[in-house]
Scaffold this active site. Sequence first.
Site, PDB file in Angstrom:
ATOM      1  N   ARG A   1       5.526 -13.158   9.332  1.00 32.39           N
ATOM      2  CA  ARG A   1       6.202 -11.879   9.105  1.00 32.39           C
ATOM      3  C   ARG A   1       7.646 -11.954   9.570  1.00 32.39           C
ATOM      4  O   ARG A   1       7.995 -12.763  10.434  1.00 32.39           O
ATOM      5  CB  ARG A   1       5.517 -10.768   9.915  1.00 32.39           C
ATOM      6  CG  ARG A   1       4.126 -10.454   9.511  1.00 32.39           C
ATOM      7  CD  ARG A   1       3.539  -9.425  10.464  1.00 32.39           C
ATOM      8  NE  ARG A   1       3.875  -8.060  10.082  1.00 32.39           N
ATOM      9  CZ  ARG A   1       3.171  -7.343   9.209  1.00 32.39           C
ATOM     10  NH1 ARG A   1       2.112  -7.849   8.627  1.00 32.39           N
ATOM     11  NH2 ARG A   1       3.522  -6.114   8.921  1.00 32.39           N
TER      12      ARG A   1
ATOM     13  N   GLU B   1       0.867  -1.183   0.000  1.00 32.62           N
ATOM     14  CA  GLU B   1       0.000   0.000   0.000  1.00 32.62           C
ATOM     15  C   GLU B   1       0.906   1.236   0.000  1.00 32.62           C
ATOM     16  O   GLU B   1       1.805   1.340   0.835  1.00 32.62           O
ATOM     17  CB  GLU B   1      -0.886   0.001   1.247  1.00 32.62           C
ATOM     18  CG  GLU B   1      -1.847   1.173   1.230  1.00 32.62           C
ATOM     19  CD  GLU B   1      -2.737   1.274   2.465  1.00 32.62           C
ATOM     20  OE1 GLU B   1      -2.707   0.372   3.319  1.00 32.62           O
ATOM     21  OE2 GLU B   1      -3.459   2.286   2.549  1.00 32.62           O
TER      22      GLU B   1
ATOM     23  N   LYS C   1       4.652   0.500   9.414  1.00 34.38           N
ATOM     24  CA  LYS C   1       4.755   1.784   8.712  1.00 34.38           C
ATOM     25  C   LYS C   1       4.232   2.932   9.561  1.00 34.38           C
ATOM     26  O   LYS C   1       4.768   4.027   9.541  1.00 34.38           O
ATOM     27  CB  LYS C   1       3.949   1.713   7.403  1.00 34.38           C
ATOM     28  CG  LYS C   1       4.787   1.364   6.197  1.00 34.38           C
ATOM     29  CD  LYS C   1       3.951   1.447   4.938  1.00 34.38           C
ATOM     30  CE  LYS C   1       3.293   0.120   4.658  1.00 34.38           C
ATOM     31  NZ  LYS C   1       2.442   0.091   3.477  1.00 34.38           N
TER      32      LYS C   1
HETATM   33  P1  ATP Z   1       2.707  -2.180   7.879  1.00 35.16           P
HETATM   34  O1  ATP Z   1       2.103  -2.891   9.040  1.00 35.16           O
HETATM   35  O2  ATP Z   1       4.119  -1.820   8.035  1.00 35.16           O
HETATM   36  O3  ATP Z   1       1.852  -1.056   7.373  1.00 35.16           O
HETATM   37  P2  ATP Z   1       1.529  -3.693   5.859  1.00 35.16           P
HETATM   38  O4  ATP Z   1       1.447  -5.163   5.873  1.00 35.16           O
HETATM   39  O5  ATP Z   1       0.296  -2.939   6.165  1.00 35.16           O
HETATM   40  O6  ATP Z   1       2.723  -3.288   6.747  1.00 35.16           O
HETATM   41  P3  ATP Z   1       1.631  -3.395   3.068  1.00 35.16           P
HETATM   42  O7  ATP Z   1       2.113  -2.256   2.273  1.00 35.16           O
HETATM   43  O8  ATP Z   1       0.198  -3.704   3.036  1.00 35.16           O
HETATM   44  O9  ATP Z   1       2.112  -3.137   4.529  1.00 35.16           O
HETATM   45  O10 ATP Z   1       2.505  -4.685   2.755  1.00 35.16           O
HETATM   46  C1  ATP Z   1       2.805  -5.167   1.484  1.00 35.16           C
HETATM   47  C2  ATP Z   1       3.206  -6.601   1.620  1.00 35.16           C
HETATM   48  O11 ATP Z   1       4.323  -6.721   2.475  1.00 35.16           O
HETATM   49  C3  ATP Z   1       2.094  -7.426   2.228  1.00 35.16           C
HETATM   50  O12 ATP Z   1       1.954  -8.620   1.505  1.00 35.16           O
HETATM   51  C4  ATP Z   1       2.569  -7.658   3.621  1.00 35.16           C
HETATM   52  O13 ATP Z   1       2.057  -8.858   4.123  1.00 35.16           O
HETATM   53  C5  ATP Z   1       4.071  -7.687   3.454  1.00 35.16           C
HETATM   54  N1  ATP Z   1       4.751  -7.341   4.698  1.00 35.16           N
HETATM   55  C6  ATP Z   1       4.620  -6.220   5.437  1.00 35.16           C
HETATM   56  N2  ATP Z   1       5.353  -6.283   6.553  1.00 35.16           N
HETATM   57  C7  ATP Z   1       5.986  -7.493   6.523  1.00 35.16           C
HETATM   58  C8  ATP Z   1       6.892  -8.166   7.411  1.00 35.16           C
HETATM   59  N3  ATP Z   1       7.309  -7.617   8.545  1.00 35.16           N
HETATM   60  N4  ATP Z   1       7.343  -9.389   7.040  1.00 35.16           N
HETATM   61  C9  ATP Z   1       6.949  -9.944   5.885  1.00 35.16           C
HETATM   62  N5  ATP Z   1       6.095  -9.369   5.027  1.00 35.16           N
HETATM   63  C10 ATP Z   1       5.611  -8.162   5.334  1.00 35.16           C
HETATM   64 MG    MG Z   2      -1.363  -2.610   5.028  1.00 35.25          MG
END
Ligand code: ATP
Ligand code: MG
Length: 575
Positions: A278, A35, A288
Amino acid sequence: MASEPSVVQHFIRQIISEDLASGKHSTIHTRFPPEPNGYLHIGHAKAICLNFGMAAENGGVCNLRLDDTNPGKELPEFVQGIKDDVHWLGFEWVELRHASDYFEVFYRAAEKLIAKGVAYVDDLSAEQMREYRGTLTEPGRNSPHRERSIEENLDLFRRMRAGEFGDGEKTLRAKIDMAAGNMNMRDPAIYRIRKVTHQNTGDTWPIYPMYDYAHCLSDALEGITHSLCTLEFEDHRPLYDWFVDQVDLKNDPELWRPLVEAGLPTTPSKPRQIEFSRLNLSFNITSKRKLAALVNEGLVDGWDDPRMNTLRGLRRRGFTPAGIRLLIERVGVSKQNSIIDYSVFEGCVREDLDAHAPRRLAVLEPLKLTITNLPAEHEETVAMPNHPKDESFGQREVPFASQVWIEAGDFAEVPPKGFKRLRPEGEVRLRGIGIVKCEDVIKNEAGEVIELRCTLDPETRPGGNATDRKVKGTIHWVSAKHGVPAEIRLYDRLFAVPAPDDESDGKTYQEHINPESKRVVTGYVEPAAAEAAPETRFQFERQGYFVTDRIDHQAERPVFNRTVTLRDVWARKGG
Ligand code: ATP
Ligand code: MG
């Protein structure tokens, strides 16, 4: 194409090879779907390496999809940043897509669900919906609007699109089961009204699809075979499959005709969602939202502050794409949540830098050393190897003169037990030069040591008769006449504790920032280090790995960032 040798077996590799072997799929198509509401961090690197890596190692392809269904917090700046960071990490997407490319398709698919009688427009407020939803132990209740006719639902939904209602006044919901054990199946929302400008579609849409609806349909539209995501989506999988099956894009080309007309190649699939754990690193936060707070509260110097674990922060710090990929390969893939020790990451980066970073001489805390048995104006150059373990790095000429800077810590007037370097009357080897003996210690009025006067044993110089004479210590130096003053930013871990966002100690993660995480000193570097282009990595002998700052460094005004020390200094601190 960058990927580490794939030796470690894991369940996703297993599933993919089985699907290829059985003929279920002839090619693998994955996607990385961030995102654009912030910059990518080290956690995302796991998802990037996995999605791009699984495709590459099986001769498949991977899309970069910006999952932009949540206008307001999403910005074009982040879209650009994400593209740059994925490239920097060493990956190339076959197609760049936005979830917003599919808004028209999502809309048509929603009308289809209404027409099938499996979606309805609800008037309950968000709060009422929560109330009706029930709990883990109690079933939910049907909304009073659940039995609206198909005609009424279609009419209301079209008017939602036309912008006739205000934010939150109406919601399109899937009609599944308000008593489902899985809460996600209790008539989840499909569309909400939000009159907010979107970073890609502007003011075209007053309604936006929910993540659970948009994500699976985006996967299907792109022909994704394996939709790899993190464990928190495990409970969403039944809903993922429900939407894919109910909409049935594969057998309904009318739905995606707008994409064909817009020239977007489209061959819908029935994607399979597979969840993995994760990446969590000790001494780090990988959210984020929390990283954004550090930036917004001015606790760090922006998203690319070299202490940040954003990919751009790590890049500026001098971490290498190969070091990051090595970490991801090493931690492996499983469904088990765990916390990886940060020293594992530092170890991976050291390993890569040790093999690839040329050596240079730099003095961070300078003390002047004068060689009294050389003429004051003496100067020469000495050839030094650029890499002790790899001759292909060649050698360079390092200027040497009768006065050099040494590290203040390499001299001790009252040496502690076991001290092997220079002391009054003692001897030490100057790397590549010979053995010097400290004859005189000069102090200022405050009693501080400001200069050492030494003699150089000419027989220990290269070509002399006693080049192999033994002394306990060897130290590095920089010619005082030729050394270039440099700003050296000594970075260390941003957080001082292993679990900064564990709030059980009554402290917030902001309060756990390591006060020693940035220290700036003025040191001296040999000319061959100062002259380097921005973003050149070196090992400063005996000090650690450093990189010329990609923004601030200039040959006339060198700026170096410490990437990592030569050895793990946190192990001793109990880190
Ligand atoms: P955040 O909690 O930091 O906002 P998010 O999962 O909301 O992370 P996205 O931009 O939606 O962020 O993530 C894009 C992809 O990266 C998704 O498939 C998510 O599952 C993966 N991702 C995010 N953080 C991790 C992590 N710590 N380990 C592995 N994959 C991750
Ligand atoms: Mg997200």
